[in-house]
Design an enzyme around this catalytic site. Structure first.
Site, PDB file in Angstrom:
ATOM      1  N   ARG A  89       5.541   0.209  -6.872  1.00 16.39           N
ATOM      2  CA  ARG A  89       4.112   0.221  -7.161  1.00 16.39           C
ATOM      3  C   ARG A  89       3.741  -0.655  -8.350  1.00 16.39           C
ATOM      4  NH1 ARG A  89      -0.223   5.043  -7.748  1.00 16.39           N
ATOM      5  NH2 ARG A  89      -1.699   3.890  -8.995  1.00 16.39           N
ATOM      6  N   ARG A  98      -2.859  -0.586  -3.467  1.00 15.73           N
ATOM      7  CA  ARG A  98      -1.592  -0.095  -3.992  1.00 15.73           C
ATOM      8  C   ARG A  98      -0.617   0.147  -2.846  1.00 15.73           C
ATOM      9  NH1 ARG A  98      -4.439   4.243  -6.361  1.00 15.73           N
ATOM     10  NH2 ARG A  98      -5.750   2.649  -7.205  1.00 15.73           N
ATOM     11  N   ASP A 101       0.425   5.771  -3.342  1.00 13.83           N
ATOM     12  CA  ASP A 101      -0.152   6.761  -4.247  1.00 13.83           C
ATOM     13  C   ASP A 101       0.395   8.122  -3.838  1.00 13.83           C
ATOM     14  OD1 ASP A 101      -2.007   6.375  -6.245  1.00 13.83           O
ATOM     15  OD2 ASP A 101      -3.727   6.369  -4.891  1.00 13.83           O
ATOM     16  N   ASP A 103      -0.366  11.873  -5.025  1.00 16.02           N
ATOM     17  CA  ASP A 103      -1.223  12.664  -5.918  1.00 16.02           C
ATOM     18  C   ASP A 103      -1.053  14.154  -5.672  1.00 16.02           C
ATOM     19  OD1 ASP A 103      -2.447  10.403  -7.009  1.00 16.02           O
ATOM     20  OD2 ASP A 103      -4.031  10.388  -5.493  1.00 16.02           O
TER      21      ASP A 103
HETATM   22  N1  ROI Z   1      -9.441   4.697   0.079  1.00 17.49           N
HETATM   23  C1  ROI Z   1      -8.786   5.247   1.093  1.00 17.49           C
HETATM   24  N2  ROI Z   1      -9.302   5.157   2.326  1.00 17.49           N
HETATM   25  N3  ROI Z   1      -7.606   5.881   0.929  1.00 17.49           N
HETATM   26  C2  ROI Z   1      -7.034   6.002  -0.297  1.00 17.49           C
HETATM   27  O1  ROI Z   1      -5.937   6.597  -0.424  1.00 17.49           O
HETATM   28  C3  ROI Z   1      -7.690   5.443  -1.400  1.00 17.49           C
HETATM   29  N4  ROI Z   1      -7.185   5.540  -2.662  1.00 17.49           N
HETATM   30  C4  ROI Z   1      -7.806   4.997  -3.698  1.00 17.49           C
HETATM   31  C5  ROI Z   1      -9.057   4.197  -3.569  1.00 17.49           C
HETATM   32  C6  ROI Z   1      -8.747   2.763  -3.927  1.00 17.49           C
HETATM   33  C7  ROI Z   1     -10.134   4.753  -4.506  1.00 17.49           C
HETATM   34  N5  ROI Z   1      -9.590   4.223  -2.225  1.00 17.49           N
HETATM   35  C8  ROI Z   1      -8.919   4.785  -1.175  1.00 17.49           C
HETATM   36  O2  ROI Z   1      -7.290   5.161  -4.903  1.00 17.49           O
END
Ligand code: ROI
Length: 166
Positions: A89, A98, A101, A103
């Site tokens: 990442r 990215r 992620d 979370d």
């Molecule tokens: N948009 C989508 N569709 N899925 C995500 O996981 C995601 N994650 C983010 C941002 C860039 C805000 N937008 C996203 O962090």
């Protein structure tokens, strides 16, 4: 040993030498399944979703994972960040693209607020790419006093397509 049910949001939209976004997610899911810190690992379908926030970027792959964990919240956060790092990442821009992620969405019924971690995740009730897969895993969940099954956004497939049922 104490086990707490946690929900983890997974997302990614760029490929690199470690794989495609879908591979980044699958590698992360396998890491949870293969770790002694987790049991009863379940995953939602994989969804393709239009980028939210900053929209001039590739579609995301999103999913939610549910597991019982014996890790304390900050140790769970370390585990998640380690997976992000292993996927190579690099953060290109805020709210931007990215590789991966990972979370923490929910940690039991706990409310956690410190400089590293906010649980429930701040944006959870605002994003259908989180709510739709969460509902798939548990349609009785209550977040901030809201039954997610009663939220319109939890049933809103706008910008979302199931790409793979796991
Ligand atoms: N948009 C989508 N569709 N899925 C995500 O996981 C995601 N994650 C983010 C941002 C860039 C805000 N937008 C996203 O962090």
């Amino acid at each position: 040993m104490d086990w707490t049910t946690c929900y983890i949001g997974l997302g990614g939209n760029i490929a690199n030498e470690h794989g495609t976004p879908k591979e980044h997610l699958k590698n992360a899911i396998n890491a949870f399944k293969n770790s002694e810190y987790f049991k009863n690992v379940a995953t939602s379908s994989l969804y393709s979703s239009k980028a939210y926030g900053v929209t001039d970027q590739p579609d995301f792959i999103n999913a939610v994972l549910k597991a019982d964990t014996n890790l304390a919240p900050l140790d769970l956060l370390d585990f998640c960040q380690n997976l992000e790092n292993r996927a190579g990442r690099v953060r290109l821009r805020h709210w931007g693209e990215r590789c991966l992620d990972v979370d923490i969405l929910l940690y039991g019924n706990h409310t956690i607020q410190n400089d590293r971690l906010t649980v429930p995740h701040q944006e959870i009730l605002l994003r259908n790419f989180v709510l739709v897969p969460l509902l798939e895993l548990d349609d009785t969940l209550i977040i901030h006093g809201q039954k997610i099954n009663e939220l319109t956004l939890s049933h809103d497939m706008k910008g979302l397509t199931i790409t793979e049922s796991l």
